[in-house]
Motif scaffolding. Structure first.
Motif, PDB file in Angstrom:
ATOM      1  N   ASP A   1      61.314   0.970 -22.321  1.00 53.25           N
ATOM      2  CA  ASP A   1      62.395   0.317 -23.051  1.00 53.25           C
ATOM      3  C   ASP A   1      63.248  -0.557 -22.141  1.00 53.25           C
ATOM      4  N   MET A   2      63.449  -0.122 -20.904  1.00 50.64           N
ATOM      5  CA  MET A   2      64.289  -0.875 -19.967  1.00 50.64           C
ATOM      6  C   MET A   2      63.550  -2.013 -19.272  1.00 50.64           C
ATOM      7  N   SER A   3      62.246  -2.003 -19.349  1.00 52.00           N
ATOM      8  CA  SER A   3      61.444  -2.955 -18.593  1.00 52.00           C
ATOM      9  C   SER A   3      61.553  -4.375 -19.134  1.00 52.00           C
ATOM     10  N   PHE A   4      61.650  -5.333 -18.209  1.00 55.66           N
ATOM     11  CA  PHE A   4      61.682  -6.747 -18.565  1.00 55.66           C
ATOM     12  C   PHE A   4      60.326  -7.408 -18.339  1.00 55.66           C
ATOM     13  N   GLU A   5      59.555  -6.845 -17.439  1.00 54.05           N
ATOM     14  CA  GLU A   5      58.261  -7.423 -17.079  1.00 54.05           C
ATOM     15  C   GLU A   5      57.186  -6.984 -18.066  1.00 54.05           C
ATOM     16  N   ARG A   6      56.441  -7.937 -18.602  1.00 55.28           N
ATOM     17  CA  ARG A   6      55.431  -7.634 -19.613  1.00 55.28           C
ATOM     18  C   ARG A   6      54.325  -6.722 -19.073  1.00 55.28           C
ATOM     19  N   ASN A   7      53.838  -7.018 -17.859  1.00 56.69           N
ATOM     20  CA  ASN A   7      52.755  -6.192 -17.316  1.00 56.69           C
ATOM     21  C   ASN A   7      53.219  -4.759 -17.044  1.00 56.69           C
ATOM     22  N   LEU A   8      54.477  -4.579 -16.670  1.00 56.90           N
ATOM     23  CA  LEU A   8      55.016  -3.241 -16.449  1.00 56.90           C
ATOM     24  C   LEU A   8      55.179  -2.502 -17.780  1.00 56.90           C
ATOM     25  N   THR A   9      55.622  -3.204 -18.802  1.00 59.05           N
ATOM     26  CA  THR A   9      55.744  -2.603 -20.128  1.00 59.05           C
ATOM     27  C   THR A   9      54.381  -2.145 -20.632  1.00 59.05           C
ATOM     28  N   THR A  10      53.349  -2.944 -20.376  1.00 63.01           N
ATOM     29  CA  THR A  10      51.995  -2.579 -20.779  1.00 63.01           C
ATOM     30  C   THR A  10      51.533  -1.321 -20.054  1.00 63.01           C
TER      31      THR A  10
END
Length: 161
Positions: A120-129
Protein backbone atom coordinates in the motif's frame (compact mmCIF):
# COMPACT_ATOMS: atom_id res chain seq x y z
CA UNK A 1 13.84 12.02 0.32
CA UNK A 2 15.90 9.60 -1.77
CA UNK A 3 19.04 7.61 -1.01
CA UNK A 4 21.97 8.53 -3.23
CA UNK A 5 23.27 5.99 -5.75
CA UNK A 6 24.88 6.79 -9.10
CA UNK A 7 23.73 4.11 -11.57
CA UNK A 8 20.13 3.40 -10.56
CA UNK A 9 16.98 5.18 -9.57
CA UNK A 10 16.84 5.24 -5.81
CA UNK A 11 13.87 4.26 -3.72
CA UNK A 12 12.36 6.78 -1.31
CA UNK A 13 13.60 6.48 2.28
CA UNK A 14 10.14 5.39 3.44
CA UNK A 15 10.22 2.37 1.13
CA UNK A 16 13.79 1.50 2.09
CA UNK A 17 12.84 1.56 5.76
CA UNK A 18 9.79 -0.61 5.04
CA UNK A 19 11.95 -3.17 3.22
CA UNK A 20 14.56 -3.17 5.98
CA UNK A 21 11.88 -3.66 8.64
CA UNK A 22 10.29 -6.50 6.65
CA UNK A 23 13.65 -8.25 6.41
CA UNK A 24 14.14 -8.04 10.17
CA UNK A 25 10.70 -9.47 10.87
CA UNK A 26 11.24 -12.25 8.32
CA UNK A 27 14.57 -13.17 9.93
CA UNK A 28 12.80 -13.51 13.29
CA UNK A 29 10.16 -15.77 11.75
CA UNK A 30 12.83 -17.91 10.10
CA UNK A 31 14.53 -18.40 13.48
CA UNK A 32 11.30 -19.26 15.31
CA UNK A 33 10.21 -21.64 12.55
CA UNK A 34 13.47 -23.57 12.91
CA UNK A 35 12.46 -24.14 16.55
CA UNK A 36 8.91 -25.15 15.57
CA UNK A 37 10.23 -27.56 12.96
CA UNK A 38 12.43 -29.23 15.54
CA UNK A 39 9.48 -29.97 17.84
CA UNK A 40 6.64 -30.59 15.38
CA UNK A 41 5.48 -34.19 15.06
CA UNK A 42 2.99 -34.03 12.22
CA UNK A 43 4.54 -34.42 8.76
CA UNK A 44 2.03 -32.06 7.08
CA UNK A 45 2.76 -29.37 9.65
CA UNK A 46 6.49 -29.79 9.05
CA UNK A 47 5.90 -29.33 5.32
CA UNK A 48 3.96 -26.09 5.96
CA UNK A 49 6.76 -24.85 8.22
CA UNK A 50 9.35 -25.60 5.53
CA UNK A 51 7.22 -23.88 2.90
CA UNK A 52 6.85 -20.81 5.12
CA UNK A 53 10.62 -20.70 5.70
CA UNK A 54 11.17 -21.02 1.94
CA UNK A 55 8.71 -18.18 1.23
CA UNK A 56 10.46 -15.98 3.78
CA UNK A 57 13.91 -16.76 2.38
CA UNK A 58 12.84 -16.07 -1.20
CA UNK A 59 11.22 -12.81 -0.15
CA UNK A 60 14.37 -11.86 1.78
CA UNK A 61 16.57 -12.60 -1.22
CA UNK A 62 14.58 -10.22 -3.44
CA UNK A 63 14.31 -7.52 -0.77
CA UNK A 64 18.03 -7.74 0.07
CA UNK A 65 18.81 -7.20 -3.61
CA UNK A 66 16.65 -4.05 -3.61
CA UNK A 67 18.48 -2.73 -0.55
CA UNK A 68 21.85 -3.60 -2.05
CA UNK A 69 20.96 -1.71 -5.23
CA UNK A 70 20.16 1.32 -3.08
CA UNK A 71 23.38 1.17 -1.07
CA UNK A 72 21.82 -0.11 2.17
CA UNK A 73 22.97 -3.15 4.16
CA UNK A 74 20.31 -5.71 5.09
CA UNK A 75 19.79 -6.73 8.74
CA UNK A 76 21.77 -9.88 9.62
CA UNK A 77 20.17 -13.31 10.00
CA UNK A 78 20.89 -14.55 13.51
CA UNK A 79 20.76 -18.32 12.87
CA UNK A 80 22.80 -20.76 10.88
CA UNK A 81 21.13 -22.13 7.76
CA UNK A 82 21.37 -25.84 8.51
CA UNK A 83 19.25 -28.19 6.43
CA UNK A 84 16.00 -29.23 8.04
CA UNK A 85 14.88 -32.80 7.39
CA UNK A 86 11.33 -34.01 7.86
CA UNK A 87 12.55 -37.49 8.87
CA UNK A 88 14.43 -36.21 11.94
CA UNK A 89 12.88 -37.39 15.18
CA UNK A 90 12.82 -35.18 18.24
CA UNK A 91 13.64 -36.38 21.71
CA UNK A 92 11.34 -34.42 24.06
CA UNK A 93 7.99 -32.70 23.72
CA UNK A 94 8.33 -29.01 24.51
CA UNK A 95 5.40 -27.71 22.46
CA UNK A 96 2.60 -29.63 20.76
CA UNK A 97 1.53 -29.44 17.12
CA UNK A 98 -1.71 -27.58 17.90
CA UNK A 99 0.24 -24.81 19.62
CA UNK A 100 2.77 -24.68 16.80
CA UNK A 101 -0.07 -24.46 14.30
CA UNK A 102 -1.69 -21.57 16.20
CA UNK A 103 1.57 -19.60 16.45
CA UNK A 104 2.45 -20.33 12.83
CA UNK A 105 -1.00 -19.14 11.81
CA UNK A 106 -0.42 -15.82 13.59
CA UNK A 107 3.02 -15.46 12.00
CA UNK A 108 1.66 -16.09 8.50
CA UNK A 109 -1.17 -13.61 9.12
CA UNK A 110 1.33 -11.05 10.39
CA UNK A 111 3.50 -11.51 7.30
CA UNK A 112 0.43 -11.13 5.10
CA UNK A 113 -0.55 -7.87 6.83
CA UNK A 114 2.99 -6.54 6.75
CA UNK A 115 3.33 -7.22 3.03
CA UNK A 116 -0.09 -5.63 2.43
CA UNK A 117 0.97 -2.48 4.27
CA UNK A 118 4.26 -2.32 2.36
CA UNK A 119 2.39 -2.82 -0.92
CA UNK A 120 0.00 0.00 0.00
CA UNK A 121 2.85 2.40 0.78
CA UNK A 122 4.89 1.53 -2.28
CA UNK A 123 5.31 4.06 -5.09
CA UNK A 124 7.39 1.88 -7.38
CA UNK A 125 5.39 -0.36 -9.72
CA UNK A 126 7.91 -3.22 -9.76
CA UNK A 127 8.06 -3.21 -5.95
CA UNK A 128 4.27 -3.25 -5.70
CA UNK A 129 4.23 -6.25 -8.05
CA UNK A 130 6.78 -8.10 -5.87
CA UNK A 131 4.72 -7.42 -2.76
CA UNK A 132 1.54 -8.65 -4.45
CA UNK A 133 3.27 -11.95 -5.28
CA UNK A 134 4.43 -12.29 -1.66
CA UNK A 135 0.90 -11.45 -0.50
CA UNK A 136 -0.66 -14.20 -2.60
CA UNK A 137 1.90 -16.79 -1.47
CA UNK A 138 1.18 -16.03 2.21
CA UNK A 139 -2.58 -16.16 1.60
CA UNK A 140 -2.26 -19.60 -0.04
CA UNK A 141 0.04 -20.83 2.73
CA UNK A 142 -2.42 -19.63 5.38
CA UNK A 143 -5.26 -21.45 3.63
CA UNK A 144 -3.21 -24.66 3.59
CA UNK A 145 -2.53 -24.34 7.32
CA UNK A 146 -6.24 -23.77 8.06
CA UNK A 147 -7.09 -26.88 6.04
CA UNK A 148 -4.53 -29.02 7.88
CA UNK A 149 -5.60 -27.60 11.26
CA UNK A 150 -9.23 -28.47 10.51
CA UNK A 151 -8.35 -32.02 9.44
CA UNK A 152 -6.16 -32.63 12.51
CA UNK A 153 -8.60 -31.04 14.97
CA UNK A 154 -6.25 -28.23 15.97
CA UNK A 155 -8.51 -25.46 14.75
CA UNK A 156 -10.97 -24.23 17.35
CA UNK A 157 -14.18 -23.05 15.77
CA UNK A 158 -16.14 -20.26 17.47
CA UNK A 159 -18.55 -21.45 20.14
CA UNK A 160 -22.14 -21.65 18.98
CA UNK A 161 -24.87 -20.23 21.11
Amino acid sequence: MKMAKQNIDSLPFKEIFSIWKQLGVNNGYIASNHFFFKYAVDRNLKEIILEFIQCLKEENKQLEELLKNNGVLAPPLSIDNEHLQIAKIRSKVAINDGEISAILSMNIASSLISVSQAMDMSFERNLTTKYSVFHMRYAILGAKLIDISNKKGWYLSPATM
